[in-house]
Design a protein around this motif. Structure first.
Motif, PDB file in Angstrom:
ATOM      1  N   ARG A 381       0.819  -1.213   0.000  1.00 60.62           N
ATOM      2  CA  ARG A 381       0.000   0.000   0.000  1.00 60.62           C
ATOM      3  C   ARG A 381       0.855   1.266   0.000  1.00 60.62           C
ATOM      4  NH1 ARG A 381      -4.852  -0.844   4.255  1.00 60.62           N
ATOM      5  NH2 ARG A 381      -5.495   1.134   3.278  1.00 60.62           N
ATOM      6  N   LEU A 382       2.082   1.171   0.524  1.00 58.55           N
ATOM      7  CA  LEU A 382       2.960   2.339   0.499  1.00 58.55           C
ATOM      8  C   LEU A 382       3.287   2.766  -0.927  1.00 58.55           C
ATOM      9  CD1 LEU A 382       5.547   1.672   3.363  1.00 58.55           C
ATOM     10  CD2 LEU A 382       4.039   3.642   3.167  1.00 58.55           C
ATOM     11  N   ARG A 383       3.342   1.810  -1.839  1.00 59.02           N
ATOM     12  CA  ARG A 383       3.677   2.129  -3.231  1.00 59.02           C
ATOM     13  C   ARG A 383       2.589   2.968  -3.905  1.00 59.02           C
ATOM     14  NH1 ARG A 383       5.157  -4.141  -4.472  1.00 59.02           N
ATOM     15  NH2 ARG A 383       6.988  -4.297  -3.110  1.00 59.02           N
ATOM     16  N   GLU A 384       1.409   2.964  -3.313  1.00 59.46           N
ATOM     17  CA  GLU A 384       0.301   3.731  -3.882  1.00 59.46           C
ATOM     18  C   GLU A 384       0.333   5.191  -3.442  1.00 59.46           C
ATOM     19  OE1 GLU A 384      -3.088   1.629  -2.488  1.00 59.46           O
ATOM     20  OE2 GLU A 384      -2.630  -0.224  -3.605  1.00 59.46           O
ATOM     21  N   LEU A 385       1.202   5.510  -2.470  1.00 53.55           N
ATOM     22  CA  LEU A 385       1.289   6.880  -1.971  1.00 53.55           C
ATOM     23  C   LEU A 385       2.208   7.714  -2.857  1.00 53.55           C
ATOM     24  CD1 LEU A 385       1.657   6.256   1.872  1.00 53.55           C
ATOM     25  CD2 LEU A 385      -0.331   7.193   0.686  1.00 53.55           C
ATOM     26  N   PRO A 386       2.024   9.041  -2.855  1.00 52.75           N
ATOM     27  CA  PRO A 386       2.973   9.906  -3.569  1.00 52.75           C
ATOM     28  C   PRO A 386       4.352   9.830  -2.913  1.00 52.75           C
ATOM     29  CG  PRO A 386       1.458  11.213  -2.237  1.00 52.75           C
ATOM     30  CD  PRO A 386       0.930   9.812  -2.215  1.00 52.75           C
ATOM     31  N   HIS A 387       5.371  10.339  -3.604  1.00 55.31           N
ATOM     32  CA  HIS A 387       6.740  10.261  -3.092  1.00 55.31           C
ATOM     33  C   HIS A 387       6.870  10.969  -1.747  1.00 55.31           C
ATOM     34  CE1 HIS A 387      11.046   9.798  -3.157  1.00 55.31           C
ATOM     35  NE2 HIS A 387      11.234  11.109  -3.075  1.00 55.31           N
ATOM     36  N   GLU A 388       6.135  12.060  -1.580  1.00 63.69           N
ATOM     37  CA  GLU A 388       6.116  12.781  -0.309  1.00 63.69           C
ATOM     38  C   GLU A 388       4.686  12.818   0.209  1.00 63.69           C
ATOM     39  OE1 GLU A 388       7.780  16.643  -0.671  1.00 63.69           O
ATOM     40  OE2 GLU A 388       9.809  15.943  -1.149  1.00 63.69           O
ATOM     41  N   PHE A 389       4.530  12.655   1.534  1.00 66.90           N
ATOM     42  CA  PHE A 389       3.183  12.666   2.108  1.00 66.90           C
ATOM     43  C   PHE A 389       3.261  13.076   3.570  1.00 66.90           C
ATOM     44  CE2 PHE A 389       4.972   8.410   2.137  1.00 66.90           C
ATOM     45  CZ  PHE A 389       4.890   8.031   3.472  1.00 66.90           C
ATOM     46  N   THR A 390       2.143  13.588   4.078  1.00 63.60           N
ATOM     47  CA  THR A 390       2.055  14.015   5.474  1.00 63.60           C
ATOM     48  C   THR A 390       1.507  12.882   6.331  1.00 63.60           C
ATOM     49  OG1 THR A 390      -0.197  14.829   5.238  1.00 63.60           O
ATOM     50  CG2 THR A 390       1.595  16.385   4.727  1.00 63.60           C
ATOM     51  N   VAL A 391       1.532  13.111   7.640  1.00 68.84           N
ATOM     52  CA  VAL A 391       0.957  12.129   8.562  1.00 68.84           C
ATOM     53  C   VAL A 391      -0.523  11.945   8.266  1.00 68.84           C
ATOM     54  CG1 VAL A 391       0.416  11.640  10.984  1.00 68.84           C
ATOM     55  CG2 VAL A 391       2.639  12.623  10.383  1.00 68.84           C
ATOM     56  N   ALA A 392      -1.221  13.052   8.032  1.00 74.13           N
ATOM     57  CA  ALA A 392      -2.662  12.971   7.776  1.00 74.13           C
ATOM     58  C   ALA A 392      -2.951  12.197   6.492  1.00 74.13           C
ATOM     59  CB  ALA A 392      -3.254  14.378   7.695  1.00 74.13           C
ATOM     60  N   GLU A 393      -2.145  12.428   5.447  1.00 77.15           N
ATOM     61  CA  GLU A 393      -2.346  11.705   4.190  1.00 77.15           C
ATOM     62  C   GLU A 393      -2.078  10.209   4.374  1.00 77.15           C
ATOM     63  OE1 GLU A 393      -1.183  15.230   0.993  1.00 77.15           O
ATOM     64  OE2 GLU A 393       0.387  13.937   1.833  1.00 77.15           O
ATOM     65  N   PHE A 394      -1.059   9.888   5.144  1.00 79.28           N
ATOM     66  CA  PHE A 394      -0.753   8.477   5.428  1.00 79.28           C
ATOM     67  C   PHE A 394      -1.886   7.843   6.231  1.00 79.28           C
ATOM     68  CE2 PHE A 394       1.099   5.336   8.382  1.00 79.28           C
ATOM     69  CZ  PHE A 394       1.632   4.429   7.468  1.00 79.28           C
ATOM     70  N   ARG A 395      -2.362   8.561   7.236  1.00 79.30           N
ATOM     71  CA  ARG A 395      -3.454   8.059   8.082  1.00 79.30           C
ATOM     72  C   ARG A 395      -4.694   7.767   7.250  1.00 79.30           C
ATOM     73  NH1 ARG A 395      -5.770  12.790  11.155  1.00 79.30           N
ATOM     74  NH2 ARG A 395      -6.663  13.023   9.056  1.00 79.30           N
ATOM     75  N   ASP A 396      -5.064   8.707   6.378  1.00 74.40           N
ATOM     76  CA  ASP A 396      -6.281   8.532   5.591  1.00 74.40           C
ATOM     77  C   ASP A 396      -6.124   7.418   4.565  1.00 74.40           C
ATOM     78  OD1 ASP A 396      -7.329  10.589   7.050  1.00 74.40           O
ATOM     79  OD2 ASP A 396      -6.992  12.130   5.508  1.00 74.40           O
ATOM     80  N   ALA A 397      -4.938   7.336   3.950  1.00 75.54           N
ATOM     81  CA  ALA A 397      -4.718   6.310   2.926  1.00 75.54           C
ATOM     82  C   ALA A 397      -4.754   4.909   3.525  1.00 75.54           C
ATOM     83  CB  ALA A 397      -3.382   6.550   2.225  1.00 75.54           C
ATOM     84  N   MET A 398      -4.259   4.777   4.753  1.00 73.89           N
ATOM     85  CA  MET A 398      -4.217   3.461   5.395  1.00 73.89           C
ATOM     86  C   MET A 398      -5.479   3.162   6.196  1.00 73.89           C
ATOM     87  SD  MET A 398      -1.435   2.344   4.282  1.00 73.89           S
ATOM     88  CE  MET A 398      -0.259   3.188   3.225  1.00 73.89           C
ATOM     89  N   GLU A 399      -6.368   4.164   6.291  1.00 73.82           N
ATOM     90  CA  GLU A 399      -7.631   4.011   7.012  1.00 73.82           C
ATOM     91  C   GLU A 399      -7.391   3.600   8.470  1.00 73.82           C
ATOM     92  OE1 GLU A 399      -9.462   1.141   4.391  1.00 73.82           O
ATOM     93  OE2 GLU A 399     -10.619   2.723   3.417  1.00 73.82           O
ATOM     94  N   ILE A 400      -6.533   4.366   9.120  1.00 76.78           N
ATOM     95  CA  ILE A 400      -6.196   4.113  10.521  1.00 76.78           C
ATOM     96  C   ILE A 400      -6.291   5.416  11.297  1.00 76.78           C
ATOM     97  CG2 ILE A 400      -4.697   2.132  10.062  1.00 76.78           C
ATOM     98  CD1 ILE A 400      -2.304   3.987  10.117  1.00 76.78           C
ATOM     99  N   SER A 401      -6.125   5.338  12.601  1.00 74.33           N
ATOM    100  CA  SER A 401      -6.158   6.537  13.434  1.00 74.33           C
ATOM    101  C   SER A 401      -4.738   7.074  13.629  1.00 74.33           C
ATOM    102  CB  SER A 401      -6.773   6.214  14.799  1.00 74.33           C
ATOM    103  OG  SER A 401      -5.881   5.407  15.551  1.00 74.33           O
ATOM    104  N   ARG A 402      -4.672   8.267  14.209  1.00 75.43           N
ATOM    105  CA  ARG A 402      -3.358   8.857  14.488  1.00 75.43           C
ATOM    106  C   ARG A 402      -2.583   7.992  15.490  1.00 75.43           C
ATOM    107  NH1 ARG A 402      -0.942  13.700  13.631  1.00 75.43           N
ATOM    108  NH2 ARG A 402       0.634  14.347  15.153  1.00 75.43           N
TER     109      ARG A 402
END
Length: 433
Positions: A381-402
């Motif tokens: 799933r990390l490969r689907e993220l942009p090269h740079e991302f924020t904590v919030a973008e990572f949280r939302d993409a992985m569907e998890i909490s902070r």
């Protein structure tokens, strides 16, 4: 007058001076006098006075009424000491360099009655005279040639030192001998008598032989104290543990005890990888470094660094453990990256630790764990993220909490999968497992 060894003076590198006088010179300070034996002293030397111990430094030296920079063995010496008051030093104190002498209250010694005295009775009141000092002692006969001397006050004597015994009531010398062991074991007379025989032989061979014999008697000893008690000797064929040394004859019984202790620990703690090394060392009464030296030649025991285990030990899970684990796996698979707190998985703490050690779980932080398969899914799933991302973008993409996102990103940073640049993460490579 002080009691001095007979024969020509010799320098064995262990200077000792029994103080027979101490006084103060106006403008100079405390001065002590006595006869120096077994070594040399120099101006500037740090010295120790026993019992005490007190420490001082030699400001000036005089020998035979002339100022000298160094005093040789066998000479009368007056030492001007800095850091002491005259009242600190009494007649009978021993001045030496640090690490050369120590005090004790019990001594195994030879004892030979003087002419006209048939035997030295245990019930008498006696004073031991050595150097320039005198101390009340009790006498316990071991055999016709050996005694155990016990003093209320500490006395700075070591193996080979000679003494005279005076009966207090008659004020008469009744015998004398030499010290064999300044730390004799608590043992019955036959054992002490046998020890005395061996030490008498060793004294004729020199300090190394004395150190070897003392170590055989003690089993385990601190190297520094063994050197003091033997007059500067080093034992032969000893197991070297740095601060401590062990007689090879003691190793077999101590290793057997270590094996039993470790096996008992495994039986009581089947999930633990091994017995903490510090705990085992404490149980055996040795330092950890000496334990490590013992284990180097013990194939039955394995030193894993912080722990020790038997060579055939493997962590074993009970049926109840496996059942609890199966339920936890189901819960973790269902949750995916949105894993519950580790403490809510229904696994007791020891079982949780065992699962992490065995690779069944990956620990992200103290209260967050994942199955290895979930970490593999994270990699995809990390490969689907942009090269740079924020904590919030990572949280939302992985569907998890902070609560899960922050420690996960910190774990990815630590494993060189991502790197932090300000408020964003940069993807570097696939996550390691």
């Amino acid at each position: 007058a002080a009691l001095n060894d007979s024969g020509p003076p010799h320098d064995v590198g262990r200077p000792r001076l029994w103080v027979d006088r101490s006084f103060t010179i106006s403008g100079a300070g405390t001065v002590v006098t006595g006869t120096l034996v077994d070594g040399t002293l120099q101006v500037g030397d740090k010295v120790e006075l026993l019992p005490g111990p007190l420490t001082a430094r030699i400001r000036t030296l005089q020998s035979h009424e002339a100022e000298v920079s160094q005093a040789a063995a066998g000479s009368r010496v007056a030492a001007n000491l800095s850091g002491l008051e005259r009242t600190d030093v009494a007649r009978g104190a021993l001045m030496t360099k640090p690490g050369i002498a120590a005090t004790s209250h019990r001594f195994l010694a030879t004892l030979r009655p003087v002419r006209g005295v048939k035997e030295v009775a245990d019930r008498g009141a006696y004073q031991l005279h050595a150097g320039s000092g005198a101390w009340p002692v009790r006498v316990r006969s071991i055999n016709s040639a050996t005694t155990l001397l016990t003093a209320e006050d500490p006395i700075p004597l070591v193996s080979g030192d000679r003494y005279v015994l005076r009966e207090t009531g008659r004020r008469a010398v009744v015998g004398g001998g030499r010290i064999l062991d300044s730390q004799p074991p608590q043992a019955k007379a036959p054992t002490l008598g046998a020890a005395a025989t061996e030490l008498n032989k060793a004294l004729e061979l020199g300090p190394d032989a004395v150190a070897t014999t003392l170590l055989e008697l003690r089993g385990v000893a601190e190297r520094a104290r063994l050197r003091i008690d033997s007059g500067g000797g080093d034992p032969h064929n000893a197991i070297d543990g740095g601060v401590q040394v062990m007689a090879t004859s003691r190793a077999a019984s101590l290793l057997a005890q270590a094996l039993r202790t470790t096996a008992d620990f495994h039986a009581a703690n089947p999930l633990r990888p091994g017995l903490p090394k510090a705990t085992l060392a404490s149980a055996l009464g040795v330092e950890a470094q000496l334990l490590e030296a013992m284990l180097a030649d013990a194939p039955e025991l394995v030193d894993d660094g912080a722990t020790v285990r038997t060579a055939d030990h493997r962590s074993s899970w009970s049926d109840a453990d496996e059942a609890d684990w199966a339920e936890a796996v189901e819960e973790l698979r269902a949750a995916g990256l949105a894993a519950p707190r580790a403490t809510h998985l229904g696994l007791r703490e020891e079982l949780l630790h065992a699962a992490v050690r065995e690779g069944r779980l990956v620990r992200i932080e103290s209260d967050l764990v994942y199955l290895p398969e979930t970490i593999e899914q994270l990699n995809i799933r990390l490969r689907e993220l942009p090269h740079e991302f924020t904590v919030a973008e990572f949280r939302d993409a992985m569907e998890i909490s902070r609560r899960q996102a922050v420690p996960l990103l910190e774990w990815l940073d630590a494993n060189a999968v991502t790197s932090r640049r300000g408020d964003v993460r940069v993807l570097r490579q696939s996550p390691s497992q």
